[in-house]
Design an enzyme around this catalytic site. Structure first.
Site, PDB file in Angstrom:
ATOM      1  CB  CYS A   2      -0.798  -0.089   1.164  1.00 30.18           C
ATOM      2  SG  CYS A   2      -1.859   1.427   1.307  1.00 30.18           S
ATOM      3  CD  GLU A 111      -1.074  -1.959  -5.243  1.00 30.01           C
ATOM      4  OE1 GLU A 111      -0.117  -1.468  -5.910  1.00 30.01           O
ATOM      5  OE2 GLU A 111      -0.867  -2.244  -3.912  1.00 30.01           O
TER       6      GLU A 111
END
Length: 258
Positions: A2, A111
């Site tokens: 992340c 992402e």
């Protein structure tokens, strides 16, 4: 992993969601990047002393974990994530897993799906809960002290293997802690790391939705709502090249607190 996330929830919603005793007004942040300050939630002293009130407190830390034993942060890698599978035993995170577990409020995270074809352009996604405007990621914190006595609170987000929904994009995702498990996760007095292992697993399929967005999110300087605008999902377009002829990675533009 992340590497970027957003926090757009209103202050009142965050206060209620996390049962916070107090919290400063939140500013909408669309593109939170490593080394920037992030909001975290920790157990309050009242809770730690055994009160039945589930009050917690919010504070700011630098996103980039720094173990207390590090002497020169310039010679230590930037740890923005910690792998849930190894954090209990890894030297960098072992103490924090036992004594300083935190929650990281977020509205969603970004992402990139990176195609196997050389030179093909990556597709960015904003991944958010299908229901609700806020989610809690599991995290760890540590206070790093310099030789001159100054201190910096630092934090990292725990990640786990991606569920089926996210696996088509990336093989990792943040660990999500549900509200009914907040107290157990934050309770570092009676809940040892082995007691919360069951919380460090992928969230069930269907919890998140992935929205394709443009590559505006790649640049930290882009901080407005336009980076969340949905785009047509395109994977095959060639990626831009940098001066050395390699694929250009997302621009960091990151600040440093050290």
């Amino acid at each position: 992993m992340c590497g970027r996330f957003a926090l757009l929830a209103k202050t009142d919603l965050a206060r209620e969601f996390f049962s916070l005793a107090e919290i400063d007004d939140l500013t909408e942040r669309y593109n939170i990047a490593p080394t920037q300050p992030i909001v975290i939630v920790v157990a309050s002293e009242r809770q730690e002393k055994g009160s039945n009130l589930p009050e917690r407190k919010a504070m700011l830390v630098r996103w980039g974990f720094m173990p207390g034993w590090v002497k020169d942060p310039r010679e230590f890698p930037l740890l923005i994530n910690a792998r849930a599978e190894t954090a209990i035993g890894k030297a960098s995170f072992k103490a924090a897993m036992r004594h300083r577990r935190i929650l990281v409020p977020a509205t969603g995270f970004f992402e990139w799906r990176r195609p196997p074809e050389k030179g093909a352009k990556s597709q960015a996604y904003f991944i958010r809960p299908k229901k609700g405007e806020i989610v809690a990621f599991a995290g760890l914190m540590e206070t790093w002290s310099s030789a001159d006595g100054s201190e910096v609170d630092t934090g990292a987000i725990l990640t786990t293997a991606a569920n089926n929904d996210i696996a088509r994009i990336h093989d990792r995702m943040p660990v999500v802690i549900r509200p009914e498990d907040f107290s157990r996760w934050l309770d570092c007095k009676t809940q040892e790391p082995r007691d919360v292992l069951d919380l460090m697993k992928p969230i069930e399929d269907g919890f998140f939705e992935a929205i394709p967005v443009s590559d505006r999110v790649n640049k930290v300087a882009n901080m407005g709502p336009e980076i969340l605008e949905p785009v047509e999902e395109v994977i095959a377009a060639p990626a831009p090249k940098n001066d050395k002829g390699a694929d250009a990675p997302p621009s960091s533009g990151q600040l440093s607190l050290f």
